[in-house]
Design a protein around this motif. Structure first.
Motif, short mmCIF file in Angstrom:
data_model
loop_
_atom_site.label_atom_id
_atom_site.label_comp_id
_atom_site.label_asym_id
_atom_site.label_seq_id
_atom_site.Cartn_x
_atom_site.Cartn_y
_atom_site.Cartn_z
N LYS A 1 27.95 -110.29 -5.95
CA LYS A 1 26.92 -108.53 -5.84
C LYS A 1 25.70 -108.72 -6.58
CE LYS A 1 30.22 -105.14 -6.06
NZ LYS A 1 29.55 -104.29 -4.18
N LYS B 1 21.88 -108.23 -7.51
CA LYS B 1 20.42 -106.78 -8.34
C LYS B 1 19.60 -106.90 -7.49
CE LYS B 1 23.56 -104.37 -11.29
NZ LYS B 1 24.21 -103.19 -10.59
N LYS B 2 18.59 -105.73 -7.34
CA LYS B 2 17.58 -105.70 -6.99
C LYS B 2 16.58 -106.62 -8.09
CE LYS B 2 13.37 -102.36 -6.36
NZ LYS B 2 13.14 -100.80 -6.78
N GLU C 1 16.59 -109.72 -7.91
CA GLU C 1 17.02 -110.76 -8.48
C GLU C 1 16.97 -112.31 -7.16
OE1 GLU C 1 21.10 -110.56 -9.52
OE2 GLU C 1 20.30 -109.48 -11.62
N GLY D 1 22.58 -103.87 1.80
CA GLY D 1 20.90 -103.76 0.38
C GLY D 1 20.13 -104.97 1.57
N CYS E 1 15.89 -109.88 -3.12
CA CYS E 1 16.43 -109.24 -3.01
C CYS E 1 15.62 -108.08 -3.50
CB CYS E 1 17.77 -108.94 -3.89
SG CYS E 1 19.65 -109.41 -3.45
N GLU F 1 15.90 -104.85 -2.46
CA GLU F 1 17.85 -103.70 -2.96
C GLU F 1 18.61 -104.36 -4.35
OE1 GLU F 1 16.84 -100.53 1.30
OE2 GLU F 1 18.93 -101.45 1.00
N ASP F 2 19.47 -103.65 -4.68
CA ASP F 2 21.03 -104.65 -4.63
C ASP F 2 21.81 -104.69 -3.76
OD1 ASP F 2 20.63 -104.01 -7.26
OD2 ASP F 2 21.68 -101.86 -7.44
N THR F 3 21.99 -105.66 -3.75
CA THR F 3 22.68 -106.55 -2.48
C THR F 3 24.49 -106.71 -2.73
OG1 THR F 3 20.60 -106.66 -1.27
CG2 THR F 3 22.20 -108.62 -0.68
N THR F 4 24.74 -106.85 -1.04
CA THR F 4 26.03 -107.04 -1.12
C THR F 4 26.08 -108.52 -0.12
OG1 THR F 4 27.85 -105.09 -2.61
CG2 THR F 4 28.69 -107.08 -1.02
#
Length: 192
Positions: free
Chosen positions: A30, A32-33, A35, A53, A95, A97-100
């Motif tokens: 995971k 974060k936006k 990162e 994401g 990223c 957006e927050d991304t998985t």
């Protein structure tokens, strides 16, 4: 994970067992936006597969960010040039957006390729797809108008225009943000 499995199965024409084998070396991360997934200056030794994401590949030129591409759900993401050549990355993958993302490392992929011939076939097909995508991108930059490039971008994923800030779209298209605004206005009034 089911969407990723279905996407890989369809994209590479794999059986359920082959998809499971391929994904066995991936680890979930995971991020974060804002990162960084792959840093500029380091050699890329991993490939991501985005579950949710949004990421972007960015070149930095004299303090200006130039967007090469966006990657979203069910897309692979890496600096393929750095991965193949072992040369330091000249771009950053970050990223939006927050991304998985599910990540496989070079040793993990090499191990699978040694054990399973279908993985080598997947790599060949991926190379072909990347070549065609890059060819289409270069051709579009040379021949298409900014409005046509905008329509191509948003046709990839319907909600992309809402998820991306206008200045990022402008950088990707190689135009000023005001041009994107004009394109959107003309589209909303039916003039495109």
């Amino acid at each position: 994970m089911n969407n990723i499995k279905n996407s890989i199965r369809t994209l590479f024409n794999l059986s359920e067992e082959e998809v499971t084998i391929f994904l066995s070396e991936f680890n979930k991360e995971k991020i974060k936006k804002n990162e960084v997934f792959i840093a500029e200056g380091g050699v890329c030794h991993k490939i991501g597969l985005i579950e949710s994401g949004l990421m972007m590949c960015v070149y930095n030129k004299n303090g200006n960010e130039i967007i090469e591409e966006f990657a979203f759900e069910n897309s692979f993401i890496t600096n393929y040039y750095s991965y193949l050549t072992f040369k330091p990355s000249q771009k950053e993958i970050r990223c939006i957006e927050d991304t998985t993302v599910y990540v496989i490392t070079r040793p993990g992929l090499d191990k699978l390729g040694t054990l399973y011939p279908f993985i080598r076939d997947m790599a060949r097909k991926m190379n072909e797809m990347l070549f065609l995508r890059n060819h289409d991108r270069v051709k579009s930059l040379l021949l298409d108008t900014p409005a046509e490039r905008y329509l191509q971008l948003i046709s990839q994923k319907k909600d992309l225009a809402q998820r991306l800030p206008q200045y990022l779209i402008a950088s990707y298209l190689g135009v000023a943000p005001e041009t994107v605004s004009r394109i959107r206005n003309k589209m909303s009034t039916g003039h495109y």
